[in-house]
Design a protein around this motif. Structure first.
Motif, PDB file in Angstrom:
ATOM      1  N   GLY A  12       0.824  -1.198   0.000  1.00 35.10           N
ATOM      2  CA  GLY A  12       0.000   0.000   0.000  1.00 35.10           C
ATOM      3  C   GLY A  12       0.859   1.249   0.000  1.00 35.10           C
ATOM      4  N   LEU A  13       0.494   2.244  -0.806  1.00 30.42           N
ATOM      5  CA  LEU A  13       1.189   3.521  -0.860  1.00 30.42           C
ATOM      6  C   LEU A  13       0.211   4.616  -0.449  1.00 30.42           C
ATOM      7  N   TYR A  14       0.509   5.309   0.644  1.00 31.67           N
ATOM      8  CA  TYR A  14      -0.362   6.368   1.164  1.00 31.67           C
ATOM      9  C   TYR A  14       0.221   7.730   0.803  1.00 31.67           C
ATOM     10  N   GLY A  15      -0.463   8.424  -0.096  1.00 32.91           N
ATOM     11  CA  GLY A  15       0.074   9.627  -0.717  1.00 32.91           C
ATOM     12  C   GLY A  15       0.763   9.224  -2.008  1.00 32.91           C
ATOM     13  N   PHE A  16       0.580  10.032  -3.062  1.00 29.71           N
ATOM     14  CA  PHE A  16       1.157   9.646  -4.347  1.00 29.71           C
ATOM     15  C   PHE A  16       1.808  10.851  -5.013  1.00 29.71           C
ATOM     16  N   GLY A  17       2.911  11.291  -4.401  1.00 33.23           N
ATOM     17  CA  GLY A  17       3.679  12.387  -4.967  1.00 33.23           C
ATOM     18  C   GLY A  17       4.939  11.899  -5.652  1.00 33.23           C
ATOM     19  N   SER A  77       2.443  -4.964   3.345  1.00 38.36           N
ATOM     20  CA  SER A  77       3.279  -3.838   3.769  1.00 38.36           C
ATOM     21  C   SER A  77       2.646  -2.543   3.285  1.00 38.36           C
ATOM     22  N   ALA A  78       3.050  -1.444   3.907  1.00 41.03           N
ATOM     23  CA  ALA A  78       2.570  -0.135   3.476  1.00 41.03           C
ATOM     24  C   ALA A  78       3.670   0.889   3.690  1.00 41.03           C
ATOM     25  N   ILE A  79       3.665   1.918   2.842  1.00 40.30           N
ATOM     26  CA  ILE A  79       4.579   3.047   2.992  1.00 40.30           C
ATOM     27  C   ILE A  79       3.744   4.319   3.038  1.00 40.30           C
ATOM     28  N   ILE A  80       3.994   5.147   4.046  1.00 39.32           N
ATOM     29  CA  ILE A  80       3.287   6.418   4.184  1.00 39.32           C
ATOM     30  C   ILE A  80       4.195   7.537   3.693  1.00 39.32           C
ATOM     31  N   PHE A  81       3.750   8.236   2.665  1.00 36.30           N
ATOM     32  CA  PHE A  81       4.522   9.340   2.107  1.00 36.30           C
ATOM     33  C   PHE A  81       3.993  10.697   2.560  1.00 36.30           C
ATOM     34  N   ALA A  82       2.703  10.809   2.800  1.00 37.76           N
ATOM     35  CA  ALA A  82       2.113  12.075   3.232  1.00 37.76           C
ATOM     36  C   ALA A  82       2.446  12.317   4.706  1.00 37.76           C
ATOM     37  N   PRO A  83       2.730  13.568   5.106  1.00 37.11           N
ATOM     38  CA  PRO A  83       3.133  13.861   6.493  1.00 37.11           C
ATOM     39  C   PRO A  83       1.944  13.964   7.446  1.00 37.11           C
ATOM     40  N   ALA A  84       1.070  12.969   7.418  1.00 39.24           N
ATOM     41  CA  ALA A  84      -0.164  12.985   8.216  1.00 39.24           C
ATOM     42  C   ALA A  84      -0.195  11.770   9.142  1.00 39.24           C
TER      43      ALA A  84
END
Length: 332
Positions: free
Chosen positions: A172-177, A228-235
């Protein structure tokens, strides 16, 4: 030389970066002077400019995704010569002596220097870097296309590794920048199934174009459990969203240098040996591995170009989620 200089931190909407004439820096022993052609913009730059990271140097020239050509070499430089095309990343230097450096964990160095944070960076026509922390850019990338690899790519790659995802698993990818749009290409190369969570319809569309198997928002439940997941957004609240759809023993990694507070949550979300971890900086090994892999895949960066003097505007777009892919300043 011209450079976008931060003299006092402020909201990016107030255009705190000022275009100024500053002296061209002189490389010392073991350093090189680079004529900058492109510099990527990054959320870390925003955190520096807006004062969310404690500032250790003012005035400062931000920017740490730098591509250019060697203009001059200092004494004892052996790896590069004038005219070589090179790149500079976030880690400007590590001490090489602390307990972390001696264990191969230079990203956690006790006495690090960072490009565009403790040392002047690439929002300028010239920049100085350490020879040992400068990288050759693969020939199959233009200057503009290579710039996002030097932070979005490197930290994304490290996050991918630390998420513990295996070939063929669900990620999972949270935020897509900028970073996520590179990571999805790495993950697809390894046969992973990709689930993208973004509040931006434009970003979800780009994720689909790049091969996402499912797109939605953080409020949605994906059709399958995540390994697995990666959080990209600073939330910080995204940790809770990810844990709710994560399998037993899965990992959630956070790629950012700054994040809003993580809300309290019931222990049941973490139970069953789920892991949450931060990703701090990167090593030279990460950079070399990513640049080699980027050339092999090959990664196709999506770039929105801005002139140097429009750095404030570009960062305003970035803050609002208005850049699809990566923003890059063209310099010179």
């Amino acid at each position: 030389m011209k450079g976008m200089v931060l003299e006092n931190p402020d909201n990016i909407e107030n255009a705190p970066l000022k275009l100024k004439e500053v002296e061209i820096p002189e490389p010392s022993s073991g350093e090189i002077l680079i004529k900058v052609s492109a510099c990527g913009i990054c959320h870390t730059d925003l955190h520096v400019i807006e004062g969310e990271l404690p500032l250790k140097k003012l005035p400062i020239i931000p920017g740490h995704q730098i591509v250019g050509r060697v203009e001059k070499v200092g004494e004892n430089v052996k790896k590069f010569k004038k005219g070589d095309r090179v790149g500079v990343a976030w880690l400007y230097s590590s001490c090489g002596k602390c307990k972390y450096c001696t264990k191969g964990m230079e990203n956690l160095c006790d006495f690090p220097e960072f490009t565009g944070y403790t040392k002047d960076g690439g929002y300028a026509e010239y920049v100085v870097s350490k020879e040992k922390f400068t990288y050759k850019i693969p020939d199959n990338f233009s200057d503009l296309d290579a710039a996002p690899l030097l932070c979005a790519g490197i930290i994304g790659y490290r996050s991918f590794k630390l998420s513990n995802v295996k070939e063929g698993e669900n990620l999972g990818l949270y935020g897509f920048g900028a970073s996520a749009h590179i990571v999805i290409q790495i993950a697809k190369f390894y046969g992973c199934k990709i689930f993208v969570f973004s509040r931006s319809e434009k970003h979800r569309k780009l994720a689909e174009e790049l091969g996402a198997d499912w797109v939605g928002t953080s409020m949605d439940n994906p059709p399958e459990e995540l390994d697995s997941a990666i959080i990209f957004a600073p939330a910080g609240e995204l940790y809770l969203s990810a844990l709710k759809v994560l399998r037993k023993g899965g990992t959630v990694a956070s790629a950012g240098i700054y994040m809003s507070p993580i809300p309290s949550f019931p222990y049941e979300l973490l139970y069953n040996e789920r892991i949450i971890r931060s990703v701090a900086n990167s090593t030279r090994e990460d950079a070399l591995e990513l640049l080699s892999l980027a050339s092999k895949i090959p990664i196709k960066t999506r770039v929105e170009e801005f002139p140097l003097e429009a750095a404030n505007l570009a960062l305003q777009f970035l803050k609002k989620g208005g850049i699809n892919g990566a923003g890059v300043l063209r310099i010179g």
